[in-house]
Design a protein around this motif. Structure first.
Motif, PDB file in Angstrom:
ATOM      1  N   THR A 275       0.815  -1.218   0.000  1.00 46.94           N
ATOM      2  CA  THR A 275       0.000   0.000   0.000  1.00 46.94           C
ATOM      3  C   THR A 275       0.848   1.267   0.000  1.00 46.94           C
ATOM      4  O   THR A 275       0.371   2.330  -0.395  1.00 46.94           O
ATOM      5  CB  THR A 275      -0.932   0.027   1.225  1.00 46.94           C
ATOM      6  N   VAL A 276       2.107   1.156   0.450  1.00 45.19           N
ATOM      7  CA  VAL A 276       2.958   2.342   0.536  1.00 45.19           C
ATOM      8  C   VAL A 276       3.207   2.958  -0.844  1.00 45.19           C
ATOM      9  O   VAL A 276       3.025   4.169  -1.027  1.00 45.19           O
ATOM     10  CB  VAL A 276       4.287   2.009   1.247  1.00 45.19           C
ATOM     11  N   PRO A 277       3.648   2.181  -1.872  1.00 46.42           N
ATOM     12  CA  PRO A 277       3.828   2.808  -3.191  1.00 46.42           C
ATOM     13  C   PRO A 277       2.555   3.405  -3.754  1.00 46.42           C
ATOM     14  O   PRO A 277       2.599   4.447  -4.411  1.00 46.42           O
ATOM     15  CB  PRO A 277       4.328   1.642  -4.065  1.00 46.42           C
ATOM     16  N   VAL A 278       1.413   2.750  -3.487  1.00 45.00           N
ATOM     17  CA  VAL A 278       0.140   3.286  -3.985  1.00 45.00           C
ATOM     18  C   VAL A 278      -0.136   4.656  -3.380  1.00 45.00           C
ATOM     19  O   VAL A 278      -0.488   5.617  -4.080  1.00 45.00           O
ATOM     20  CB  VAL A 278      -1.009   2.305  -3.675  1.00 45.00           C
ATOM     21  N   VAL A 279       0.045   4.773  -2.065  1.00 48.60           N
ATOM     22  CA  VAL A 279      -0.200   6.051  -1.386  1.00 48.60           C
ATOM     23  C   VAL A 279       0.791   7.107  -1.858  1.00 48.60           C
ATOM     24  O   VAL A 279       0.414   8.268  -2.119  1.00 48.60           O
ATOM     25  CB  VAL A 279      -0.110   5.862   0.136  1.00 48.60           C
ATOM     26  N   VAL A 280       2.065   6.734  -1.982  1.00 45.77           N
ATOM     27  CA  VAL A 280       3.088   7.694  -2.413  1.00 45.77           C
ATOM     28  C   VAL A 280       2.795   8.202  -3.815  1.00 45.77           C
ATOM     29  O   VAL A 280       2.900   9.404  -4.098  1.00 45.77           O
ATOM     30  CB  VAL A 280       4.485   7.055  -2.337  1.00 45.77           C
ATOM     31  N   ILE A 281       2.409   7.312  -4.725  1.00 45.19           N
ATOM     32  CA  ILE A 281       2.137   7.719  -6.101  1.00 45.19           C
ATOM     33  C   ILE A 281       0.900   8.609  -6.164  1.00 45.19           C
ATOM     34  O   ILE A 281       0.859   9.585  -6.930  1.00 45.19           O
ATOM     35  CB  ILE A 281       1.981   6.467  -6.983  1.00 45.19           C
ATOM     36  N   VAL A 282      -0.124   8.285  -5.374  1.00 40.85           N
ATOM     37  CA  VAL A 282      -1.317   9.144  -5.347  1.00 40.85           C
ATOM     38  C   VAL A 282      -0.955  10.543  -4.863  1.00 40.85           C
ATOM     39  O   VAL A 282      -1.391  11.559  -5.438  1.00 40.85           O
ATOM     40  CB  VAL A 282      -2.407   8.516  -4.456  1.00 40.85           C
ATOM     41  N   LEU A 283      -0.152  10.638  -3.815  1.00 40.58           N
ATOM     42  CA  LEU A 283       0.287  11.940  -3.319  1.00 40.58           C
ATOM     43  C   LEU A 283       1.129  12.664  -4.367  1.00 40.58           C
ATOM     44  O   LEU A 283       1.024  13.893  -4.530  1.00 40.58           O
ATOM     45  CB  LEU A 283       1.085  11.771  -2.025  1.00 40.58           C
ATOM     46  N   TYR A 284       1.948  11.911  -5.084  1.00 36.79           N
ATOM     47  CA  TYR A 284       2.782  12.520  -6.137  1.00 36.79           C
ATOM     48  C   TYR A 284       1.911  13.070  -7.257  1.00 36.79           C
ATOM     49  O   TYR A 284       2.155  14.175  -7.760  1.00 36.79           O
ATOM     50  CB  TYR A 284       3.751  11.472  -6.674  1.00 36.79           C
ATOM     51  N   LEU A 285       0.896  12.325  -7.647  1.00 36.16           N
ATOM     52  CA  LEU A 285      -0.008  12.803  -8.697  1.00 36.16           C
ATOM     53  C   LEU A 285      -0.767  14.053  -8.250  1.00 36.16           C
ATOM     54  O   LEU A 285      -0.965  14.986  -9.043  1.00 36.16           O
ATOM     55  CB  LEU A 285      -0.996  11.699  -9.071  1.00 36.16           C
ATOM     56  N   LEU A 286      -1.190  14.081  -7.000  1.00 32.90           N
ATOM     57  CA  LEU A 286      -1.868  15.272  -6.489  1.00 32.90           C
ATOM     58  C   LEU A 286      -0.932  16.475  -6.459  1.00 32.90           C
ATOM     59  O   LEU A 286      -1.364  17.613  -6.691  1.00 32.90           O
ATOM     60  CB  LEU A 286      -2.414  14.992  -5.087  1.00 32.90           C
ATOM     61  N   ALA A 287       0.348  16.225  -6.192  1.00 32.00           N
ATOM     62  CA  ALA A 287       1.305  17.325  -6.100  1.00 32.00           C
ATOM     63  C   ALA A 287       1.581  17.954  -7.463  1.00 32.00           C
ATOM     64  O   ALA A 287       1.777  19.169  -7.565  1.00 32.00           O
ATOM     65  CB  ALA A 287       2.610  16.840  -5.474  1.00 32.00           C
ATOM     66  N   ILE A 288       1.616  17.132  -8.518  1.00 30.10           N
ATOM     67  CA  ILE A 288       1.952  17.667  -9.840  1.00 30.10           C
ATOM     68  C   ILE A 288       0.718  18.004 -10.671  1.00 30.10           C
ATOM     69  O   ILE A 288       0.853  18.464 -11.813  1.00 30.10           O
ATOM     70  CB  ILE A 288       2.836  16.683 -10.624  1.00 30.10           C
ATOM     71  N   ARG A 289      -0.464  17.793 -10.112  1.00 29.49           N
ATOM     72  CA  ARG A 289      -1.673  18.065 -10.888  1.00 29.49           C
ATOM     73  C   ARG A 289      -1.775  19.532 -11.280  1.00 29.49           C
ATOM     74  O   ARG A 289      -2.234  19.876 -12.372  1.00 29.49           O
ATOM     75  CB  ARG A 289      -2.911  17.658 -10.077  1.00 29.49           C
ATOM     76  N   ARG A 290      -1.296  20.413 -10.412  1.00 27.09           N
ATOM     77  CA  ARG A 290      -1.406  21.842 -10.696  1.00 27.09           C
ATOM     78  C   ARG A 290      -0.487  22.298 -11.817  1.00 27.09           C
ATOM     79  O   ARG A 290      -0.666  23.398 -12.353  1.00 27.09           O
ATOM     80  CB  ARG A 290      -1.098  22.641  -9.435  1.00 27.09           C
ATOM     81  N   THR A 291       0.514  21.496 -12.171  1.00 22.85           N
ATOM     82  CA  THR A 291       1.405  21.869 -13.271  1.00 22.85           C
ATOM     83  C   THR A 291       0.780  21.622 -14.638  1.00 22.85           C
ATOM     84  O   THR A 291       1.343  22.031 -15.649  1.00 22.85           O
ATOM     85  CB  THR A 291       2.715  21.089 -13.176  1.00 22.85           C
ATOM     86  N   GLY A 292      -0.363  20.947 -14.682  1.00 23.40           N
ATOM     87  CA  GLY A 292      -0.966  20.590 -15.963  1.00 23.40           C
ATOM     88  C   GLY A 292      -0.369  19.349 -16.582  1.00 23.40           C
ATOM     89  O   GLY A 292      -0.631  19.039 -17.735  1.00 23.40           O
ATOM     90  N   ALA A 293       0.429  18.617 -15.794  1.00 23.14           N
ATOM     91  CA  ALA A 293       1.106  17.434 -16.330  1.00 23.14           C
ATOM     92  C   ALA A 293       0.128  16.350 -16.728  1.00 23.14           C
ATOM     93  O   ALA A 293       0.340  15.626 -17.704  1.00 23.14           O
ATOM     94  CB  ALA A 293       2.108  16.895 -15.317  1.00 23.14           C
ATOM     95  N   LEU A 294      -0.959  16.203 -15.964  1.00 23.74           N
ATOM     96  CA  LEU A 294      -1.905  15.146 -16.263  1.00 23.74           C
ATOM     97  C   LEU A 294      -2.593  15.358 -17.600  1.00 23.74           C
ATOM     98  O   LEU A 294      -3.094  14.410 -18.205  1.00 23.74           O
ATOM     99  CB  LEU A 294      -2.958  15.044 -15.143  1.00 23.74           C
ATOM    100  N   ASN A 295      -2.631  16.588 -18.094  1.00 26.77           N
ATOM    101  CA  ASN A 295      -3.199  16.850 -19.418  1.00 26.77           C
ATOM    102  C   ASN A 295      -2.264  16.448 -20.542  1.00 26.77           C
ATOM    103  O   ASN A 295      -2.675  16.379 -21.700  1.00 26.77           O
ATOM    104  CB  ASN A 295      -3.520  18.337 -19.565  1.00 26.77           C
ATOM    105  N   ASN A 296      -0.984  16.203 -20.207  1.00 26.19           N
ATOM    106  CA  ASN A 296       0.008  15.824 -21.230  1.00 26.19           C
ATOM    107  C   ASN A 296       0.241  14.321 -21.290  1.00 26.19           C
ATOM    108  O   ASN A 296       1.073  13.869 -22.065  1.00 26.19           O
ATOM    109  CB  ASN A 296       1.345  16.524 -20.943  1.00 26.19           C
ATOM    110  N   LEU A 297      -0.479  13.555 -20.461  1.00 22.55           N
ATOM    111  CA  LEU A 297      -0.298  12.107 -20.473  1.00 22.55           C
ATOM    112  C   LEU A 297      -1.061  11.491 -21.628  1.00 22.55           C
ATOM    113  O   LEU A 297      -2.094  11.955 -22.029  1.00 22.55           O
ATOM    114  CB  LEU A 297      -0.776  11.514 -19.140  1.00 22.55           C
TER     115      LEU A 297
END
Length: 297
Positions: A275-297
């Motif tokens: 569960t640790v990598p899952v939680v870390v990755i979710v937090l990482y995605l939330l952190a970079i969401r404001r950069t607009g990165a998710l729109n470039n995937l």
């Protein structure tokens, strides 16, 4: 006569259904997405739910059988045991180091392929970047094991300078993972630089900005979302990897190795670690969401 009536009724039903779907695009989209979304929910989200639930179970210390009794002992051990904390921090550090190295290497490579190389050579360069992805994962890792081994290619190249290769360990793990996931960083940056309008660069030059100022004020802000998009792949793939560290990591342990080693002996503890990598990755995605990165995937 009966057959003709049945055929006409069937045609009428098909026409009615086609007309209904044509007039209601949302209904049409819902019907199209129901099957894949249901598949995603059952297999992906369902497996994550089972993983999280099983992390609260325990294991019989004598038989190693899973006992379905609710307990928070696994998470308590995860947060209080120094070894687990060190491995988690080391895993996150390796993922961040690989991501940083990929970004530093990918940017000049992508700039050359997108802005410097002749247009007719650019597709071939992109294919060359993608070519390592066609090779087997294990073949590439074992190739790096031969390169980094004592007396290998790294030692042979560094010996004239009085140096030696890194051998097996944490640096070898970071180096190998950087090579494995580098194309995932190059491609988003290449696409962003290729789509960068030439008139912006010309306008910056006309206003008297030098190359460094143009890079900081024009190029970097527009490419940063693509860098963040590439980091999603490099960070998540490095965080969950366990084969590379087993082959070139020496005695180094990452969180993937702990999960793998506990699967047979203590499945609930392996689930808690998973569960640790899952939680870390979710937090990482939330952190970079404001950069607009998710729109470039």
């Amino acid at each position: 006569m009966t057959t003709d009536v049945t055929t006409a009724a069937g045609r009428g039903t098909v026409r009615w259904l086609a007309g209904t779907l044509h007039r209601r695009p949302r209904l049409r989209l819902t019907l199209l997405l129901t099957a894949p979304l249901l598949w995603l929910t059952v297999l992906y989200l369902g497996s994550l739910a089972v993983l999280f639930v099983s992390a609260f179970w325990t294991t019989d210390s004598f038989t190693s059988e899973v006992v379905k009794v609710w307990s928070t002992d696994n998470f308590h051990a995860l947060f209080t045991t120094p070894v687990f904390r060190q491995v988690v921090l080391r895993s996150v550090g390796v993922a961040l180091a690989v991501t940083a190295l990929c970004a530093l290497i990918a940017f000049p490579v992508a700039f050359y392929t997108a802005r410097v190389a002749r247009p007719r050579w650019r597709p071939l360069l992109v294919v060359a970047i993608l070519t390592p992805l066609w090779a087997s994962y294990l073949v590439k890792v074992y190739a790096w094991r031969l390169i980094l081994a004592e007396g290998g290619l790294a030692d042979w190249m560094l010996r004239p300078f009085g140096l030696s290769g890194p051998g097996f360990g944490l640096p070898a793990t970071v180096l190998t993972l950087t090579y494995l996931w580098l194309p995932y960083m190059i491609l988003p940056i290449h696409t962003a630089l290729e789509q960068l309008p030439d008139n912006l660069l010309d306008a910056s030059a006309d206003l008297g900005a030098r190359a460094g100022r143009t890079f900081r004020s024009v190029v970097l802000p527009m490419v940063l979302p693509s860098v963040a998009a590439g980091s999603v792949f490099t960070f998540s793939l490095s965080l969950g990897d366990y084969i590379t560290v087993q082959i070139v990591g020496g005695k180094t342990q990452l969180i993937g190795n702990l999960v793998y080693s506990n699967v047979e002996l203590n499945l609930p503890m392996a689930a808690a670690l998973g569960t640790v990598p899952v939680v870390v990755i979710v937090l990482y995605l939330l952190a970079i969401r404001r950069t607009g990165a998710l729109n470039n995937l």
